[in-house]
Design an enzyme around this catalytic site. Structure first.
Site, PDB file in Angstrom:
ATOM      1  N   ARG A 165      61.022  21.094  40.204  1.00 44.09           N
ATOM      2  CA  ARG A 165      61.708  21.606  39.026  1.00 44.09           C
ATOM      3  C   ARG A 165      61.267  20.839  37.784  1.00 44.09           C
ATOM      4  NH1 ARG A 165      66.190  20.128  38.519  1.00 44.09           N
ATOM      5  NH2 ARG A 165      66.317  18.580  40.182  1.00 44.09           N
TER       6      ARG A 165
ATOM      7  N   LYS B 210      68.049  27.008  42.060  1.00 42.37           N
ATOM      8  CA  LYS B 210      68.873  26.092  41.280  1.00 42.37           C
ATOM      9  C   LYS B 210      69.408  26.743  40.007  1.00 42.37           C
ATOM     10  CE  LYS B 210      68.860  22.617  44.036  1.00 42.37           C
ATOM     11  NZ  LYS B 210      70.075  22.358  44.853  1.00 42.37           N
TER      12      LYS B 210
ATOM     13  N   HIS C  36      77.288  20.073  45.431  1.00 44.16           N
ATOM     14  CA  HIS C  36      75.922  19.885  45.910  1.00 44.16           C
ATOM     15  C   HIS C  36      76.007  19.040  47.176  1.00 44.16           C
ATOM     16  CE1 HIS C  36      71.557  18.401  45.063  1.00 44.16           C
ATOM     17  NE2 HIS C  36      71.570  19.484  45.820  1.00 44.16           N
TER      18      HIS C  36
ATOM     19  N   SER D  43      68.416  12.649  47.251  1.00 48.47           N
ATOM     20  CA  SER D  43      67.212  12.664  48.077  1.00 48.47           C
ATOM     21  C   SER D  43      66.997  11.322  48.763  1.00 48.47           C
ATOM     22  CB  SER D  43      66.003  12.992  47.203  1.00 48.47           C
ATOM     23  OG  SER D  43      64.823  13.010  47.962  1.00 48.47           O
TER      24      SER D  43
ATOM     25  N   LYS E  86      71.133  13.320  53.983  1.00 47.93           N
ATOM     26  CA  LYS E  86      72.082  14.433  53.956  1.00 47.93           C
ATOM     27  C   LYS E  86      71.721  15.529  54.958  1.00 47.93           C
ATOM     28  CE  LYS E  86      71.823  17.354  50.612  1.00 47.93           C
ATOM     29  NZ  LYS E  86      71.878  18.182  49.394  1.00 47.93           N
ATOM     30  N   THR E  87      70.463  15.944  54.954  1.00 50.02           N
ATOM     31  CA  THR E  87      70.036  17.017  55.867  1.00 50.02           C
ATOM     32  C   THR E  87      70.062  16.535  57.312  1.00 50.02           C
ATOM     33  OG1 THR E  87      68.637  17.995  54.148  1.00 50.02           O
ATOM     34  CG2 THR E  87      68.161  18.603  56.429  1.00 50.02           C
TER      35      THR E  87
ATOM     36  N   ASP F 124      73.067  22.686  51.524  1.00 52.42           N
ATOM     37  CA  ASP F 124      72.812  22.235  50.157  1.00 52.42           C
ATOM     38  C   ASP F 124      73.874  22.591  49.112  1.00 52.42           C
ATOM     39  OD1 ASP F 124      70.999  20.825  48.439  1.00 52.42           O
ATOM     40  OD2 ASP F 124      70.409  22.726  47.561  1.00 52.42           O
TER      41      ASP F 124
ATOM     42  N   ARG G 165      57.774  21.568  50.991  1.00 49.63           N
ATOM     43  CA  ARG G 165      59.022  22.190  51.432  1.00 49.63           C
ATOM     44  C   ARG G 165      58.786  23.428  52.297  1.00 49.63           C
ATOM     45  NH1 ARG G 165      63.946  20.743  49.097  1.00 49.63           N
ATOM     46  NH2 ARG G 165      63.761  19.163  47.464  1.00 49.63           N
TER      47      ARG G 165
END
Length: 526
Positions: free
Chosen positions: A66, A207, A227, A245, A249-250, A264, A329
């Site tokens: 982004r 986003k 988020h 990041s 989390k994932t 997410d 990704r």
């Protein structure tokens, strides 16, 4: 000038009722194409290639992530006194938006376009209908994956509320159009349009809608937008995982004993947690089947891979290759992975985990937060950057991103924090701060807390094992630390015990505590 788009030619589109005015031109518009057709179109257009698993691999060009400095919000009567204007939410003139919009419509007048009806929010009472218009077939495939896919019945009477016009080939003229440079993402909350140009990074679309929901849900519906990832146990107990990041989390929300609600973006209303999306957009740098089998297994025909590279003389992906970017990704529908909640909705959470990778090695691996502390650490959104991850960083740096997603918050961070506080007071919710970073010293001296230990602490919290354990208070942060946890060394639970130099620990902890205080003063304006 009338800005609505009208079309007379959907002859090549799927035969669904078109209930949205879309482009008054003679374009070739292809509506709601299937996954296989979009893959064929993308290959025919030269947009990418297939890997040995059948996944579609492509590049996003100059932008591999982004571009937050090129994201704008239209300033008008609706947003003037509600949006938190500043470095994150940059104002854009309404007349400049109109002029740029018209230029984009002229630009695509004779181009082949891909259109898609999609939705956001898995809870029916909050569902938002979206029309996406793309010039790239793989971008339209991305939207098929990441947004919620309407049913055939819903498509028969679909009425889009928001429109995304995403044209990577169109570049703005900053001097005339009012942008910072040639690429841009601009959101108009009154006209309900998102314009994206000059960048092929597909995450701008995802986003963009997340930003929209971060305005609409809290401001207009008093629903907390978040988020975070979310999963649910067999007894219906929902858990939320917040983290920037590199905090896990994932990884930590992927649990073979629990179903994934989403990875997410979520909302939390009076009775439930619901996913905003219909898919996952996961990082794949250094991906391995052993470490993340669910994501690895989801990368097959229909999935998208961005900015990855092949192993030499093969069609097999080298996930360690970061020659294009570290931000490689994959995008796929959520049902491509096992253990998912269908629909992507769960009960109000029983446990909330704030994940931080503290490279200073001073935060406890797990601590219990009061409501006030939960609001404070939520506003902080803390983790740390490591030496060598960015140019000029020689030692770990404290990083704060309000509500664990500052770049996507149109409202003031305290509005989200106050909503969280109200929900915590209304329900019996336990909030935990989890340090997935260092212990026994900072980065370069101590060691990273082992993943099995972190998993053991999270499982203990989910099972309620800490209800019968004594807690002690941290001298500097005031955090409540458990004195015991199954399968975790006792000394690890109090970080000071893991340091040889106790005085050095206190000094580093005080320094980080001051950083927290300065960040809060900056956000609160006190």
């Amino acid at each position: 000038m009338k800005h609505d788009i009208l079309t007379s030619d959907f002859s090549k589109a799927a035969k669904q009722k078109v209930n949205h005015p879309l482009l008054s031109l003679h374009a070739d518009i292809r509506l709601n194409l299937s996954v296989s057709t979009l893959v064929e179109e993308a290959l025919k257009n030269g947009e990418g290639t297939l890997t040995d698993t059948g996944a579609f691999m492509c590049d996003t060009g100059k932008f591999t992530g982004r571009s937050p400095k090129d994201k704008f919000t239209v300033y008008d009567d609706k947003t003037a006194d509600t949006v938190a204007w500043g470095e994150i939410n940059q104002a854009f003139e309404a007349d400049k938006f109109e002029a740029l919009y018209q230029k984009m419509l002229t630009f695509i007048a004779n181009k082949k376009l891909y259109a898609r009806y999609a939705c956001a929010c898995a809870a029916p009472e909050h569902k938002m209908n979206i029309l996406v218009i793309n010039t790239l077939a793989w971008h339209n495939l991305f939207c098929h994956h990441l947004f919620i896919r309407p049913t055939e019945n819903e498509l028969s009477h679909f009425e889009p509320e928001w429109t995304i016009l995403d044209i990577p080939e169109f570049e703005a003229n900053p001097e005339i159009d009012g942008t910072r440079q040639s690429n841009f993402t601009i959101i108009d909350f009154t006209r309900k349009i998102i314009l994206i140009g000059g960048t092929a990074y597909a995450g701008e679309m995802k986003k963009g809608i997340f930003t929209v929901l971060n305005y609409i849900l809290p401001e207009e519906k008093k629903v907390l937008s978040m988020h975070c990832s979310a999963n649910i146990g067999k007894d219906g107990d929902t858990a939320l995982f917040f983290g920037l990041s590199g905090t896990g989390k994932t990884t930590l929300s992927a649990d073979p004993y629990r179903n994934l609600i989403g990875d997410d973006e979520h909302g939390w209303d009076d009775k439930q947690v619901f996913n905003f999306e219909g898919g996952c957009y996961a990082k794949v740098i250094n991906l391995s089947e052993e470490q993340e089998p669910e994501i690895f297994g989801a990368i097959h025909y229909g999935s998208i891979l961005e900015n990855t590279r092949f192993k030499e003389n093969t069609k097999s992906v080298d996930y360690s290759n970061q020659s294009v970017t570290e931000n490689t990704r994959t995008a796929y529908p959520i049902h491509y992975i096992p253990n998912v909640a269908i629909p992507s909705v769960g009960n109000a959470p029983k446990n909330i985990f704030f994940l931080t990778a503290d490279a200073f090695g001073v935060l406890p691996p797990i601590s219990k937060l009061s409501i006030e502390q939960a609001m404070y650490y939520f506003v902080a959104g803390y983790t740390s950057k490591l030496a060598g991850t960015e140019m000029g960083i020689k030692e770990p740096q404290a990083t704060f991103s309000a509500c664990f997603g500052a770049a996507f918050l149109p409202l003031h961070p305290l509005k989200y924090a106050n909503l969280l506080g109200e929900k915590l007071e209304a329900g019996n919710v336990k909030v935990w701060l989890i340090n997935t970073g260092w212990s026994g010293g900072g980065y370069g001296v101590g060691s990273r807390i082992k993943l099995p230990y972190t998993r053991a602490m999270i499982h203990a919290a989910l099972k309620g094992e800490f209800d019968n354990v004594n807690f002690i208070k941290h001298d500097i942060f005031g955090l409540e630390m458990p004195t015991m946890c199954t399968d975790v060394p006792k000394d690890l639970l109090n970080p000071k015990n893991t340091w040889l130099d106790k005085e050095a620990y206190d000094q580093k902890a005080r320094s980080l505590s001051i950083s927290f205080e300065e960040n809060y003063l900056r956000i609160s304006g006190k």
